[in-house]
Design a protein around this motif. Sequence first.
Motif, short mmCIF file in Angstrom:
data_model
loop_
_atom_site.label_atom_id
_atom_site.label_comp_id
_atom_site.label_asym_id
_atom_site.label_seq_id
_atom_site.Cartn_x
_atom_site.Cartn_y
_atom_site.Cartn_z
N VAL A 194 46.91 30.48 24.31
CA VAL A 194 47.29 30.87 25.66
C VAL A 194 46.65 29.92 26.67
CG1 VAL A 194 47.22 32.72 27.38
CG2 VAL A 194 47.47 33.29 24.94
N LEU A 195 47.49 29.36 27.56
CA LEU A 195 47.00 28.47 28.62
C LEU A 195 47.02 29.14 29.99
CD1 LEU A 195 48.73 25.09 27.63
CD2 LEU A 195 46.38 25.80 27.15
N ALA A 196 48.02 29.98 30.26
CA ALA A 196 48.13 30.64 31.57
C ALA A 196 49.04 31.86 31.45
CB ALA A 196 48.67 29.67 32.63
N PHE A 197 48.82 32.83 32.32
CA PHE A 197 49.64 34.05 32.30
C PHE A 197 49.48 34.80 33.60
CE2 PHE A 197 45.43 35.13 30.87
CZ PHE A 197 45.18 36.41 31.35
N ASP A 198 50.42 35.73 33.86
CA ASP A 198 50.30 36.66 34.98
C ASP A 198 50.32 38.08 34.42
OD1 ASP A 198 52.92 37.14 34.27
OD2 ASP A 198 53.81 36.39 36.13
N ASP A 199 50.52 39.08 35.26
CA ASP A 199 50.48 40.46 34.78
C ASP A 199 51.59 40.74 33.77
OD1 ASP A 199 48.22 41.30 36.18
OD2 ASP A 199 49.36 41.65 38.00
N MET A 200 52.79 40.22 34.03
CA MET A 200 53.86 40.40 33.05
C MET A 200 53.51 39.66 31.77
SD MET A 200 57.96 39.61 33.20
CE MET A 200 58.35 41.05 34.19
N MET A 202 47.03 34.33 36.90
CA MET A 202 47.60 34.35 38.23
C MET A 202 47.91 35.78 38.65
SD MET A 202 47.70 31.23 39.24
CE MET A 202 47.52 29.61 38.49
N ASP A 203 47.29 36.21 39.74
CA ASP A 203 47.61 37.51 40.32
C ASP A 203 48.82 37.32 41.23
OD1 ASP A 203 47.77 39.92 41.58
OD2 ASP A 203 45.74 39.89 42.41
#
Length: 421
Positions: free
Chosen positions: A326-332, A414-415
């Motif tokens: 995993v490099l990046a994610f948001d709530d979804m 990211m929020d």
Amino acid sequence: MATGIIAEYNPFHNGHKYQIGCIKKQHDCGIIACISGSITQRGEFALLDKWQRAGAAVKNGANLVIELPAAFACRSAQDFATGGVRLLDSLGIVDTLAFGTAYPEIEKLQLAADFQPEAHREALQQKLKGGLSYGAALSQLIGENTGLNAEMLTEPNTILAIEYLRALKNNGGIRPLPLPRTGTGHNDTAVKGEFASGTAIRRLARQGQFRQLMQLVPEATMSAIKNTTMYPDSKKQLPLMIWKLLSLAAEEIAAIYGVREGMEYRLKEAASKPDCASSYSALIQELATRRYPATRIQRTLMHLLLGSTKDKIAEMTASGPLYIRVLAFDDMGRRLLKDIRQKTSLPIITKVTEYLNRRDMQHPDRLSPLQRMLYMDIAAANLRDLCLSPLPSNPQGEQQIRLNADFTTSPVYMDRTSLSL
């Protein structure tokens, strides 16, 4: 379910943002991007690091960004596409693969994807003997037997689109979603309105042309470029390559992935020439032929630096990607990860030290297959960092080299409630 994208985002630009927007209009689902890490498919270092590129993608609509291991990222279009499709299929929740192409007519692309070169082996060999690269020879052969425009088949994104279709045929039930490309071609250096190729954008970034760049990339990418004072430099890469070529025996070079047909002797001979030892472009020009184009030479030299032998790559090809990094994610994206955990048999890596630490790296011969694959990703990141140089326009802006950043860098979260997209 989710839509997958296989990309490089080198760097993330308006064309990529447009593609994500097209997906959202057609599918109300999460978007998972699988991107190359420190080294690109062409055998070059990415302009920005993988976390910067992944973060820009999530800020502009992607929900989860994972890394395509270097063992598959720095490969031919066929292996790049196959590795990406296998990784997305292993998530268990991707039902659609979106990709851009100048020829979004799925029937035409499928004709090319269904072509069986094995049935035309003699004709293919004749073209190869004539000095064509495998890709060029295959494109000509497909054009001759399907009526498709052979020139169309040599366009980089169309080549990848065809390879995606071939890979999808052999991996799970993921459906293709071809999308029309907008703006410029893959290697086009021209700027058209708000769109430009990655090649043009990288050139402008190195030149510090911020005013023009602001029209071509989203704010997140622009911010990363403005805050970056060092970029990968082939002048630092070259001495490492020359030293390797001069110090290794011919049989050791022959074991490197991508070296074939006596190329090891040409490599050693080129390394001894003064112009090749002082200019990366001269080295590539000396080695490139119609049969072995510059991109293939670049990939081979990158594998030389990484110590990627044919046996190592064969092992990784057979197993496919062994983890979800995993490099990046948001709530979804967090919710998607929860669904993936229930579907996949692969480990989800958010903290590298849980699977490989610096002590393990002191004994590479004792590593498990998963650790060997992860070791290659870390080596690629370290190699990129060692080849960073300050921009000519900002010679005082040298940053501290971050070696082993994979051990200390967490995935970017990211929020979305705080973002204005």
